[in-house]
Design an enzyme around this catalytic site. Structure first.
Site, PDB file in Angstrom:
ATOM      1  N   HIS B 322       3.843   2.828 -19.716  1.00  0.00           N
ATOM      2  CA  HIS B 322       3.617   1.396 -20.162  1.00  0.00           C
ATOM      3  C   HIS B 322       5.112   0.920 -20.353  1.00  0.00           C
ATOM      4  CE1 HIS B 322       1.491  -1.709 -21.804  1.00  0.00           C
ATOM      5  NE2 HIS B 322       1.845  -1.701 -22.974  1.00  0.00           N
ATOM      6  N   PHE B 418      -2.275  -4.626 -27.034  1.00  0.00           N
ATOM      7  CA  PHE B 418      -1.824  -5.198 -28.176  1.00  0.00           C
ATOM      8  C   PHE B 418      -3.168  -4.901 -29.018  1.00  0.00           C
ATOM      9  CE2 PHE B 418       1.426  -7.922 -26.333  1.00  0.00           C
ATOM     10  CZ  PHE B 418       2.389  -7.758 -27.108  1.00  0.00           C
TER      11      PHE B 418
END
Lengths: 335, 431
Positions: B322, B418
């Protein structure tokens, strides 16, 4: 299914909801503040959470309590139908007011004064995956998860994902449901402009969840089948689910249609599948809460099975995009 | 056992339109981060992004990228409708159409694939702030007197599922439409769900992927208010796993795939670019504003993905991280990788392409899967642009800026969103 929760304009209790809705006249559209106050969320949440997220937080807590899932929550899956972004209008108004110059929106002012006028955490109110995340964080749910955008039928995809997750062994417990607010002013304006608001029901809000475990854990209610079709008239796509539905008598049908056109379609399906079943259209008393409506309908079906003597209950939901979702629940052993 | 293989890829990236453009740029170690051009950022704190290189992603731009092979698709009708409705005001709509068309074309799809479901990761609505001016009265939005019928359908904000509606119309898809809204994990989850539909026998073909653009005033401004982007407005702003990292760079684009049941693909001699072998998702359940520092939930997602693929952890030859370049994400992810792979992590190449193309948010997982396919296509592992000095808090084998030639049979790609949503996916070299 071993538990459920419903945060609706008529309160927070799913047990007895069939009786309450059957006796109700007209639709209520907003979740009463008293319902939210019954279990206040941490104050910090209110700066970061959309109304839908706050409903979801409460619904998760209630569903976990109802299922008695107080331990090992890091393994519990969570699959939720969610709606559009739902930021605070106060924040939006502040931001826009500070961005005006000579009666027009000024990008230059927005870049400085407009952004400075809003809560730094405003983005968290806008992100629709936070409808799932706030509750997961507060409840400690750490298992497989997914947020699915839903105009209604998409919430059935959340149910399907939860079932798949259990059936493939990714988790042995999962919550599935939906949370949304059609009362958010921007959403409401869109629905009015597009002329898709149903005068018989109206846009509403809320959240609902069902608690699912593997079949070998001997739950009291089973999910026998589910399906989603992008076109409510697509009999081929719904065929398998409808065949399963017709395998044995259905005695209770819950409808969650968006608008009059969808209502007629769902009623036609209901008459085809089980012409003698009792039918309850929840949008006439709970309004239409977009991503939340199907999940509310599941809890109504659960109540019908648990306390109304029903043996097999079918839920038919349709969103304002024309898609249809179907779920079949029973008190008997799943076939 | 049924398996899903990728038979078509389409990409619109900050390097431009097309998978070959994207792969070439990654192989050359190029960087797409530059000053924002699509709106005036003079007064904005954040002035850079990894933009798709077009100021206005309008009809003529889309039509300029169509090929003769697209002639059987009803682009003219779909684009006319999109113009009337205002759909092209949302940049990601254009990206989705072009990426979808490329994937469809590359896989050789046609009438036989029209029943395919669409599983797509999409980011937030694009806020169209200028629309609010006429309805702002006395400091508050008031729609009371707003005219309705004369206005375009896309007003104030684009619908979340707008790109999905366009794709469905373009290909005449009859299957289900599933829109994953799981933020930065959504792209990976969409591809995983598509593979699951195939494995479980629900369908033989799926169109899937992700698209997003937060390169707009509220997107850039809102993320800046959160403190997520690097404060430095320079092309090397995103520095994954580097001691000097100080934030992410926002990117935009789309990556779409055709996934197909392996035997079906083999029988029709479709290109087989990678096997989608395993996936896993978890939730940090930690904090709204930070990932779990111990990386435990991220690790659990990786382990689930590898176990699902029925391979050993040592079989993984590359990790596409990521790797946002933020102070908190990178050490947590590095710890998760190390805890997952143990001693194997000492020699396991890890890279993040976010230094080059930024963070594509809902599309990040999808475009990073597309990047990872280079490992099978060209025996090449993409580099970590702007990574120069490994942070001791990130004790992993980070592939440097120029990438690395290597042959791997299995790889893992991570996407952590998130709000704590984690997703990992395992891809295998097609046999």
């Amino acid at each position: 299914m071993v538990g459920a929760s419903a945060v609706t304009p008529r309160g927070v209790d799913w047990r007895g909801i069939v009786g309450a809705l059957s006796a109700a006249k007209g639709s209520l559209l907003e979740v009463p503040q008293a319902a939210l106050d019954s279990d206040p969320a941490p104050p910090r949440l209110y700066a970061m959470a959309s109304p839908a997220a706050r409903f979801a937080v409460l619904a998760m807590k209630l569903a976990l309590d109802d299922a008695g899932w107080s331990t090992d929550r890091e393994q519990i899956g969570l699959f939720l139908g969610v709606g559009a972004s739902g930021g605070s209008m106060t924040e939006l108004n502040n931001m826009l007011s500070e961005s005006m110059e000579g009666g027009h929106f000024s990008l230059a002012r927005f870049g400085k004064q407009g952004l400075a006028a809003c809560n730094p955490l405003f983005a968290f109110q806008l992100m629709n995956n936070f409808t799932l995340c706030h509750g997961a964080i507060l409840a400690g749910l750490g298992g497989p998860n997914g947020a699915f955008f839903s105009r209604g039928a998409g919430t059935f995809e959340a149910l399907g994902a939860a079932i798949d997750s259990i059936e493939t062994g990714e988790c042995d417990r999962a919550l599935a449901g939906g949370a949304d607010s059609g009362r958010h002013p921007v959403t409401l304006a869109e629905l009015q402009r597009e002329r898709v608001l149903d005068p018989q029901s109206g846009a509403s809000e809320g959240a609902a969840l069902i608690a699912l475990i593997a079949e070998n854990e001997q739950p009291s209610v089973f999910v026998n089948a589910w399906a989603v079709a992008p076109d409510a008239n697509d009999e081929e796509l719904l065929g398998e689910c409808m065949t399963e539905a017709q395998r044995d008598a259905i005695d209770f049908i819950v409808l969650a249609p968006w608008g009059g056109g969808a209502r007629a379609t769902l009623e036609r399906w209901a008459c085809t599948v089980a012409p003698h079943a009792r039918i309850l259209d929840i949008s006439l008393t709970l309004g239409d809460s977009l991503a939340a409506s199907p999940a509310m309908a599941w809890t109504v079906a659960l109540d019908a099975l648990a306390s109304e003597g029903a043996h097999r209950a079918l839920v038919l939901g349709a969103g304002n995009d024309g898609a249809i979702g179907v779920a079949l629940f029973s008190r008997r052993v799943a076939s | 056992m049924r398996r899903a293989v990728i038979t078509g890829v389409g990409v619109v990236s900050p390097f431009g339109v097309g998978t070959s453009t994207f792969w070439r740029a990654l192989r050359e170690g190029r960087n797409a981060v530059r000053p924002i051009r699509s709106f005036d950022v003079t007064t904005f704190q954040t002035k850079i992004a990894a933009e798709v290189p077009i100021v206005h992603a309008n009809r003529s731009w889309i039509e300029g990228h169509l090929t003769g092979d697209d002639s059987d698709l009803p682009f003219d009708r779909v684009l006319t409708d999109a113009e009337v409705s205002g759909a092209l005001r949302d940049r990601k709509a254009a990206f989705t159409l072009l990426a979808g068309a490329e994937a469809w074309r590359a896989a050789g799809c046609g009438e036989a694939e029209r029943n395919a479901p669409l599983v797509i990761a999409l980011g937030l609505e694009q806020a169209l702030l200028e629309d609010f001016s006429p309805v702002l009265r006395n400091g508050a939005v008031d729609w009371t007197d707003e005219p309705t019928l004369s206005l375009p359908r896309v007003r104030f904000r684009s619908a979340v599922d707008l790109p999905a509606q366009l794709l469905r119309a373009l290909f005449g898809l009859k299957g289900s439409v599933i829109v994953n809204s799981s933020a930065c994990a959504a792209g990976t989850l969409a591809v995983a769900q598509a593979a699951a539909l195939i494995e479980r026998g629900r369908t033989d073909v799926v169109l899937c992927g992700g698209a997003d653009s937060m390169v707009n005033p509220l997107g850039i401004g809102g993320m800046t208010r959160l403190g997520a982007p690097s404060p430095r407005n320079q092309s090397d702003a995103c520095r994954p796993f580097d001691t000097r990292r100080d934030g992410l760079v926002i990117g935009e684009g789309a990556a779409m795939f055709v996934l197909e049941e392996e035997e079906r693909a083999r029988k029709r001699n479709a290109p087989r670019l990678g096997i989608v072998a395993g996936w896993g998702s978890t939730q940090d359940a930690y904090r709204v504003t930070a990932p779990r520092p111990d990386g435990a939930a991220a690790r659990a997602a990786m382990v689930r993905a590898i176990d699902k693929a029925r391979i050993s952890r040592d079989a993984i030859g590359y990790v596409n991280a990521h790797g946002t370049g933020t102070p908190l994400n990178d050490p947590a992810e590095a710890k998760a990788i190390r805890d997952t792979f143990g001693p194997h992590a000492d020699h396991l190449p890890v890279s993040s392409i976010k230094g080059a193309i930024g963070h594509l948010m809902a599309a990040a997982g999808a475009i990073e899967i597309a990047a990872s396919l280079l490992a099978f296509e060209a025996d090449f592992l993409p580099g970590t642009t702007n990574h120069r000095q490994l942070d001791s808090e990130c004790p992993i084998e980070v592939v440097g800026e120029s990438g690395r030639s290597a042959r791997v049979d299995w790889l893992l790609s991570n996407s952590f969103g998130f709000g704590g949503q984690n997703a990992s996916i395992v891809l295998g070299r097609p046999q």
